[in-house]
Scaffold this active site. Structure first.
Site, mmCIF file in Angstrom:
data_model
loop_
_atom_site.group_PDB
_atom_site.id
_atom_site.type_symbol
_atom_site.label_atom_id
_atom_site.label_comp_id
_atom_site.label_asym_id
_atom_site.label_seq_id
_atom_site.Cartn_x
_atom_site.Cartn_y
_atom_site.Cartn_z
ATOM 1 N N LEU A 155 0.817 -1.217 0.000
ATOM 2 C CA LEU A 155 0.000 0.000 0.000
ATOM 3 C C LEU A 155 0.844 1.257 0.000
ATOM 4 O O LEU A 155 0.408 2.316 -0.447
ATOM 5 C CB LEU A 155 -0.918 0.013 1.231
ATOM 6 C CG LEU A 155 -1.959 -1.106 1.314
ATOM 7 C CD1 LEU A 155 -2.669 -1.056 2.649
ATOM 8 C CD2 LEU A 155 -2.960 -0.982 0.174
ATOM 9 N N GLY B 185 7.670 4.163 3.392
ATOM 10 C CA GLY B 185 8.291 5.369 3.917
ATOM 11 C C GLY B 185 9.579 5.033 4.628
ATOM 12 O O GLY B 185 10.096 3.918 4.513
ATOM 13 N N GLY C 226 9.555 1.833 6.930
ATOM 14 C CA GLY C 226 9.204 0.520 6.402
ATOM 15 C C GLY C 226 8.057 0.603 5.418
ATOM 16 O O GLY C 226 7.809 1.651 4.820
ATOM 17 N N VAL D 119 3.883 -0.758 4.199
ATOM 18 C CA VAL D 119 2.552 -1.150 4.637
ATOM 19 C C VAL D 119 1.933 -2.049 3.576
ATOM 20 O O VAL D 119 1.975 -1.727 2.380
ATOM 21 C CB VAL D 119 1.648 0.081 4.880
ATOM 22 C CG1 VAL D 119 0.270 -0.356 5.342
ATOM 23 C CG2 VAL D 119 2.285 1.004 5.900
ATOM 24 N N ASP E 29 2.861 14.683 14.750
ATOM 25 C CA ASP E 29 3.120 14.433 13.319
ATOM 26 C C ASP E 29 1.810 14.424 12.541
ATOM 27 O O ASP E 29 1.588 13.567 11.688
ATOM 28 C CB ASP E 29 3.869 13.115 13.142
ATOM 29 C CG ASP E 29 4.575 13.049 11.775
ATOM 30 O OD1 ASP E 29 4.729 14.105 11.140
ATOM 31 O OD2 ASP E 29 4.941 11.945 11.351
#
Length: 831
Positions: A521, A524, A527, A529, A640
């Protein structure tokens, strides 16, 4: 005969519409609507010694003017020129002599704009559409400081509507005050009284049928509690319609239930809180109870530790300060344990409590709690129509008060030594049979222990290899409170997070097709997804941290612990985690529409989000942040917030994600400082990026950037026209000063946006990104500004108007390090 007919025709409108306002009518100073049974009036008033005028609702039959609702509470009228009417769009609007809009119902009306407003005998002002009586808006959904019979307080889980009370500033000023009375749906629902963002007083845990003082004191009132998938709310009703009553949050911080007395023409206090020292939230800290004052004891101290606990700060305790609470004397889990019953208590704060899924006896409830190492207490009670239910607490026991109207019997977990101490105290002496039993046990128990030890040694030899493997894995699990086995495909956690599961690595490999690129999906700095599907058909998203990830074990622990405790419709739901071999993974609910940035920054997909949906997303994000800052048990600073960390479910509802660098604030803490600045450039507030200080206002700044990006469809760190040095914030600020703010609106929503809503959102966005954190509103104020039509303050110059070269980032942060934590369940751009 003709004259009589003329008189009837002339006076007919005045005889039939005293409670109703139509599009061709208006209400001015000196005029009012009166409900059908003459219970309430709607009109203009001046409170106390104030010279300002407000539009409000008050009792007609109460001789002492008592206002129960105010429309323009934060936007008074300077003279008697106020006019209430229904505009061409079907909304109720309030203008002054300068034709300034001071208040509006601000609802979107489809089809015909013919609307009618009616003041009902309940005190509810309702706006209907046409003749079909479709409710468009009602004052009961926008309360001020008063709860009337039949009026609901709480959260509509479907629409996100949160109804709560807010005190007046003073007797002469109905503006938004410091005290808020609202529902907390986390755990077992409760109603809290806040002073600002600080917890001030708390009701007993749900269900309140057994814990409401008013319900015990009198049978004149009945209570209706709703807690289901659609709504969590409460309302009260008077059994005798002639009783005039109200619940009000006074500007002094007192929550009162008042009843009108016709005899002496006064409001009589039926019930109020907080009254006593022990009524203050967490007066004695964690694992302690607060007791009533003893007038005959000069050395009286209200705080006492629960069985098995001792003062955390003996010095403070000796000085009669119990705010630090108590701590466990020694680790109890694994020893022989039991429960000590503490009678006649106000149940602890149930934000970290959970109802068992099925009816169970008191002994079954005890065993269920005993089998869970993080279960600290339970209550077994009989609830009308529901049988015996079990409420268990996981973690701290906070805000316990004894000898109140609330008669809960709390069973507190203790070890064998403490259990024996309290048992002997309750029995007083040992009878002959008891002595014989003890004598026998002195022989039997040692024999049993010898046999048990021999058996365990034998089993240990057979399972040495498996034990060593488990030990290695559990070292990683214990830090977040997991002590369950990793055998099987998917195991339900049995520790402090009863809704969280531990996933086996092989289960996730199968679910994601061995982490196939086709199921990827996003990716970044921390890691990737992957989309997955469990054997039961449930779709999941697996956040797989890379082995060289910048996110270490602390960030991973932080994200698991934080999200496991958070429950809100606008926060992503964590299903479980996996810590096996060298893998660290988080398993989330799957968001089919990925993230917000994949829509608003994509020219081909941005048109799928019209203005109405964008406005709903803005409201949803604001509600999620407010929950983190105020309504969750711990005050959480996300640090964030950005559009890529806002995920969209199948119905485009927003859910905030990625809590890897979030921080917890405790008690009255309002600010903290870090030596490692992490986050995303363009969303960070100036005090965080430059001075390394962060607070709730840091998240407010990030929300302001997100809001402006949603309205404009542009990224904050982009360049605009010939002004390559301007950020989005700077571009909007220049247009705002020139009176051309609407030029920033995304062209894909030009045909759908509502003028005054967009202008209002732009102004709120600029208020959120002001340079001085003290000038920025709180998230509660932001939500009120978004939900209700009030006059907003003029924004001051924002921070970060100009872009800086990327190689100058170090000078901005004082050498800080920017996090590369950009892994969310979406598509990403690496930082």
């Amino acid at each position: 005969m003709v004259m009589s007919l003329i008189l009837i025709i002339l006076f007919f409108p005045f005889c039939t519409s005293l409670d109703t306002l139509t599009p061709d009518q208006s209400i001015k100073d000196g005029q009012s609507l009166i409900s059908k049974e003459n219970n309430f009036a709607l009109g203009f008033f001046s409170p106390g010694n104030s010279s300002y005028q407000y539009l409000g609702i008050w009792y007609v039959k109460v001789t002492k003017q008592t206002v129960v609702w105010v429309a323009n509470r934060n936007n008074p009228i300077n003279d008697s020129s106020g006019v209430l009417s229904i505009n061409q769009f079907g909304n109720l609007v309030l203008h002054d002599s300068y034709n300034r809009l001071l208040w509006s119902t601000n609802v979107s009306i489809q089809g015909t704009t013919s609307s009618v407003a009616q003041l009902q005998d309940s005190g509810n002002l309702v706006l209907f559409q046409g003749n079909n009586k479709l409710v468009l808006w009602q004052s009961f959904d926008c309360p001020t400081d008063t709860l009337l019979p039949g009026m609901r307080l709480g959260l509509n889980r479907i629409t996100g509507l949160d109804r709560f009370l807010t005190s007046w500033k003073s007797k002469d000023d109905p503006g938004t005050g410091d005290y808020f009375h609202k529902m907390n749906p986390t755990g077992s629902p409760q109603i809290f009284l806040y002073k600002g963002s600080t917890l001030y007083w708390r009701s007993g845990p749900w269900p309140w049928q057994t814990s409401s003082p008013a319900a015990i004191v009198s049978l004149d009132f009945k209570y209706d509690f709703v807690n289901n998938e659609d709504e969590v709310s409460y309302a009260y009703f008077a059994n005798d319609p002639s009783i005039i009553s109200r619940v009000v949050v006074d500007n002094s911080g007192l929550l009162q239930k008042l009843v009108w007395n016709d005899g002496d023409l006064q409001w009589k206090e039926f019930w109020s809180a907080p009254k006593y020292r022990c009524d203050k939230y967490a007066q004695c800290g964690a694992f302690s109870k607060c007791g009533p004052e003893s007038p005959n004891n000069s050395n009286w101290f209200e705080c006492a530790c629960l069985p098995g606990y001792e003062p955390k700060s003996p010095r403070d305790w000796s000085l009669r300060n119990g705010s630090e609470g108590c701590v466990r004397k020694e680790s109890m889990c694994g020893n022989e344990e039991g429960f000590v019953m503490m009678k006649r208590l106000k149940g602890p704060d149930s934000s970290n409590a959970a109802w068992m899924d099925m009816s169970m006896s008191s002994s079954e409830c005890e065993q269920a709690c005993l089998s869970n190492c993080s279960c600290t207490a339970f209550i077994s009670m009989n609830i009308d129509g529901m049988g015996t239910r079990c409420l268990a607490w996981y973690g701290e026991l906070m805000d316990l008060v004894e000898n109140t109207y609330e008669m809960w019997d709390l069973n507190v977990r203790v070890d064998a030594t403490e259990l024996a101490t309290y048992t002997s105290k309750s029995e007083g002496f040992l009878g002959h049979k008891r002595q014989v039993a003890i004598a026998i046990s002195t022989v039997v128990v040692p024999l049993f222990l010898v046999s048990f030890i021999a058996y365990m040694c034998l089993m240990k030899k057979r399972k040495t290899k498996r034990t060593l493997k488990r030990k290695l894995q559990n070292q990683s699990l214990n830090f977040i409170g997991f002590k369950g086995s990793l055998e099987g495909n998917e195991l339900e956690d049995s520790s402090r997070h009863p809704d969280l599961s531990i996933f086996n690595l092989s289960c996730l490999v199968t679910a994601t097709g061995n982490f196939s690129p086709t199921n990827k999906l996003g990716q970044g700095g921390f890691g990737s997804v992957f989309k997955g599907q469990l054997s039961n058909g449930q779709q999941i998203a697996v956040k797989r941290l890379s082995k060289n990830s910048g996110q270490g074990i602390e960030e991973f622990k932080n994200e698991v612990v934080l999200i496991a405790k958070l429950q809100h419709r606008n926060l992503v739901k964590l299903l479980g985690c996996c810590i096996q071999e060298e893998e660290r993974m988080l398993i989330y609910e799957y968001m089919p529409n990925k993230s917000l940035d994949s829509f608003i920054f994509d020219h081909t997909r941005s048109s799928l989000l019209n203005w109405r949906k964008r406005f709903e997303i803005i409201i949803g994000i604001a509600r999620g942040i407010l929950y983190l800052h105020q309504d969750s048990r711990l005050r959480i600073i996300h640090r964030d917030l950005k559009t890529s960390n806002v995920l969209l479910d199948g119905e485009m509802n927003p859910k905030i994600s990625d809590f890897g660098i979030a921080r917890i604030f405790k008690g009255d803490q309002i600010q903290d400082k870090t030596t490692r600045v992490v986050g995303t450039y363009g969303y960070m507030s100036p005090e965080y990026a430059i001075f390394e200080k962060f607070s709730t206002k840091s998240d407010v700044f990030s929300f302001g950037v997100i809001l402006l990006e949603i309205v404009s469809g542009k990224k904050n760190n982009g360049s605009y026209h010939k002004q390559d040095s301007l950020t989005l914030i700077g571009h909007v600020w220049e247009l705002w000063r020139e009176g051309r703010a609407l030029d920033i609106v995304d062209s894909s929503i030009n045909d759908s946006f509502v003028y005054h809503e967009v202008v209002r959102c732009i102004q709120i966005g600029l208020l959120c990104v002001q340079e001085d954190a003290m000038d920025r509103p709180t998230m509660l104020a932001v939500l009120l500004m978004l939900s209700c039509e009030t006059t907003l303050p003029s924004p001051k110059q924002p921070a970060f108007i100009f872009r800086r070269p990327t190689n100058d980032l170090g000078s901005i942060t004082g050498g800080g390090v920017y996090s590369i934590n950009d892994v969310t369940i979406t598509e990403f751009e690496a930082r």
